[in-house]
Scaffold this motif. Sequence first.
Motif, PDB file in Angstrom:
ATOM      1  N   ASP A   1     -12.367   5.433  -0.388  1.00 18.39           N
ATOM      2  CA  ASP A   1     -11.253   5.648  -1.321  1.00 18.39           C
ATOM      3  C   ASP A   1     -11.294   7.095  -1.817  1.00 18.39           C
ATOM      4  O   ASP A   1     -12.364   7.603  -2.169  1.00 18.39           O
TER       5      ASP A   1
ATOM      6  N   SER B   1     -11.080  -0.067   0.204  1.00 20.48           N
ATOM      7  CA  SER B   1     -10.616  -1.161  -0.656  1.00 20.48           C
ATOM      8  C   SER B   1      -9.514  -1.970   0.024  1.00 20.48           C
ATOM      9  O   SER B   1      -9.492  -3.203  -0.057  1.00 20.48           O
ATOM     10  N   VAL B   2      -8.586  -1.295   0.710  1.00 17.85           N
ATOM     11  CA  VAL B   2      -7.507  -2.011   1.398  1.00 17.85           C
ATOM     12  C   VAL B   2      -8.068  -2.809   2.576  1.00 17.85           C
ATOM     13  O   VAL B   2      -7.668  -3.960   2.816  1.00 17.85           O
TER      14      VAL B   2
ATOM     15  N   VAL C   1       0.844  -1.197   0.000  1.00 17.24           N
ATOM     16  CA  VAL C   1       0.000   0.000   0.000  1.00 17.24           C
ATOM     17  C   VAL C   1       0.883   1.253   0.000  1.00 17.24           C
ATOM     18  O   VAL C   1       2.025   1.234   0.468  1.00 17.24           O
TER      19      VAL C   1
ATOM     20  N   THR D   1      -8.132   2.696   3.695  1.00 13.14           N
ATOM     21  CA  THR D   1      -9.218   2.955   2.750  1.00 13.14           C
ATOM     22  C   THR D   1     -10.124   1.723   2.696  1.00 13.14           C
ATOM     23  O   THR D   1      -9.706   0.622   3.072  1.00 13.14           O
TER      24      THR D   1
ATOM     25  N   GLU E   1      -3.710   4.944   0.125  1.00 13.37           N
ATOM     26  CA  GLU E   1      -4.415   3.705   0.478  1.00 13.37           C
ATOM     27  C   GLU E   1      -4.467   3.512   1.986  1.00 13.37           C
ATOM     28  O   GLU E   1      -5.227   2.695   2.469  1.00 13.37           O
TER      29      GLU E   1
END
Length: 894
Positions: free
Chosen positions: A274, A229-230, A192, A227, A284
């Motif tokens: 995000d 997504s991470v 990341v 975030t 991230e």
Amino acid sequence: MKTLKSNKLSHRLLKLLCRKEYIEEILGDLAEYKEELASKPAWKRKLFYWFHVFNFLQPWALKNIDGSQKLNQYGMFKNYFKTSVRSLLKNKAFSGINILGLAMSLSLVVLMMLFLGEIYSFDDFHENRDNIYRVTSTEVRGNRGAVVKQATGSYFIADQLAQEVSGVGEVLVMTNTFTKLDIGTEDKAVPVDCYYAGSTFFNLFSFDLIKGNPNTVLSLPNQVVLTESVAYKLFGDQDPMGQLLTAEMSGYLQNGATAESDLKNGVVSGIVADPPVNSHLRFEALISLKTKERAIIERSLDHQTNPGYNSNLYVYLVLNEGVKPQQVEEAMFNSLKAFNTEREDNPLIHNLQSMSTFITSDTYHSAGPTFAKRKLLIMLALTLIVLLSACFNYTNLSLARALRRSKEVGVRKVIGASRFQVFCQFLVEAIVISSMALIIGIGLFLLIKPFFLSLPNPSARGFEMFELAISFEQVLYFFLLAILVGLLAGILPALFLSKIQTINAFKNSLQSKLPGKISVKNILIVFQFTMSIGLIMCAVLINDQYNYTLSYDLGYDTEDILTVEIQGDYVDVLANEYAKLSEVEAISKSGWVLGVGGDGLTAGMFFSEDRSARTLSLLNQIDDKYIPMHNIEILAGESFYEPLGRDVAAYNILVNEAFLKELGLGAPEEVLGQQVLYNGEKIRIRGVFKDAVSIGLTKKFLEPMVFIQTNSATDYKALNLKIASNDIMGMLTKLEEVYAKHDQIHPFNASYYEDSIAETYKAEKGTYTIISFLAIMAISISTLGLLGMVIFNTETRQKEISIRKVLGAGIGNLAVLLSKNFVLLILLAALIAIPITLEIVERQVLNSFWDRAPISMMETLSGFFIVLLIGLFTIAIQVQKAARANPINSLGSE
């Protein structure tokens, strides 16, 4: 916010066009209708709402136009519209040429409008966008007195702003570059890009914090905000809040020291959505700045109190309402007085940069996406040129056809039409054509949109910057633009035709009233061809420079060398396994790829032994195999010829000629064994190598260069393999399989040297592609205009052509007759375009290259020859058509 804008726009439109006595009732009905639409999807609400707005534009509701006769204006313009459509259908060839030319240019204008809209909408989701500023630094560095400007600040100035300067709200300190970490749990990790950010991050910015308290998520050491997504990659559907994190980092700082992750025993303290596409900050994960500060304190460094530590931090602040940036800048200047007293020759000056300029600044660069203002202005200028070229086409053809429409004007005036009404009729015709062109232009835009989005944009740094989506409100602006373009293109013909006197119209005596040989239409034709020739020359010269750069002698061997990116401490093991493959002839290691640079590019400040001179130099960590593999020429001394022992410190360096010149050390043979200072340590010059291209032909700002041998595996970021294989795909598959055994986190990235260098110049390739595309558009529009003029010229001189044919004239004679005037105009355009284009290309477009490709006569005349050939081809087609016509048909009407 968008709904409010939509309301304002519709209300302004209705107030502008509708009668005052009806406006209150209309707006009331509109508000009620809007409430009825509340339950529908957003796109339906917008569509139905605007349909309802336009539905109010009925004859009973529209205002009369002041100063005109008391006619039914609605009926009058309806009549003009019908007349315009009939005229377009009657003259299909000319209408088609005008519509197609305008459509091509309007497709570009639509693209640029969307492009500009998205550029200037960056960061508009922050509530305090208008009051957010970033501290910048200006100081003098190096012996050459280079002025260095950076968008950076220091802990010191941030504390001063927060505690001593009035008129400042929130102050935020965060790192200015990504820290690449492999963050994970005991089960898995993901790479990341992180920033270390202060506790005021979510108070100053308006990023959407989904979970966590904005005041505390970054207030303690080891707190991490992920975030969405991470968080999903790491924890799936589990709640990530409070989960423990591990972090690993491999790399080195700019001073060559090995860096380790400051994050120990991280804990997830928040989840943020995000970052949107139009954010200048992309990340991230965020790690609390206290995590890094703790490490600074443990190392007893003075970074937090030293104003000179200003290279690695962003300092953002919010100004209170009514406070001017100059007031704060003056306060910062006063805060640095004591510090600058000790360094009078290179004072440090802080200024403020408004958030609205973060993306388009030519001076200060962000870690996220940017788009240089200079590049933006060039694209705008080129688009305007193409648009004007299409407008000139319409003006030219309309003026040329004025003779044929004179009787139509005469009839209108005989039956009572005023000069103003004739003027309006021809303006409406121009607007109808531009509106039809807009519809086709939007279709063309949709075709070229994927091409434009796929163009390389290195300044985007791998992030998506543009979507180029069209909203309903923007379509309205496009039609306003079409009206404006119609007015621009049609006003000159409308003025000319409306001035025609009735008696002259029926006497057919307008030829004498049309502009003479040096006329407006000839000037416009010359302008079009000047632009076409100039753009073609630009495209040719940029492409020539691009190819020259790719084939440039870098000063070292690059053939068959494949570079594998390394992101860990496994380089020695990987190199040993690669060495067993039959396809690999030799292997070397380096910190970064010479001639390419990249993220691992390092530099350091070197001093002469007596500290009388200093230079900022590129620094590349290599092993003993690197110099022989690349065949770098050693001018004096010797290269590294054996591996450095594990416990042996690196105190020998190889330097280039530019390094000696900067430090004033003398000739190569004289400096062997001399010592220089780096990081406070004495290092001996072991050898001198010949100057070579260090980064690229566009980046000569750092000419001095140093090779230093290292024995630390984490210093190496590139494994260079000399390949001998015809089965490229098979060989790459083998390399990837071996790589995957040692690095399961990062993808396998490998490329041949030639491909890496080509990637380095992708910005120039993108510029060449854009200018080539615009040149094609410009030459197409010019050719359409030329075609129209040739058709008109041929038609009006048909009887003369027929008589000449009867008297024995051949095709060659007719070609000379019809083409000589156009050839003279193209020649005049070339005389204007060539010197101007050479000056612009030399000083503006290719001025970033420090070694230029030689310009040949053929390249200089390339635009002229291409335009001349296309023009002659266009004329030849019409001449052949005229020559084949039976003279009896044209002479029979006399």
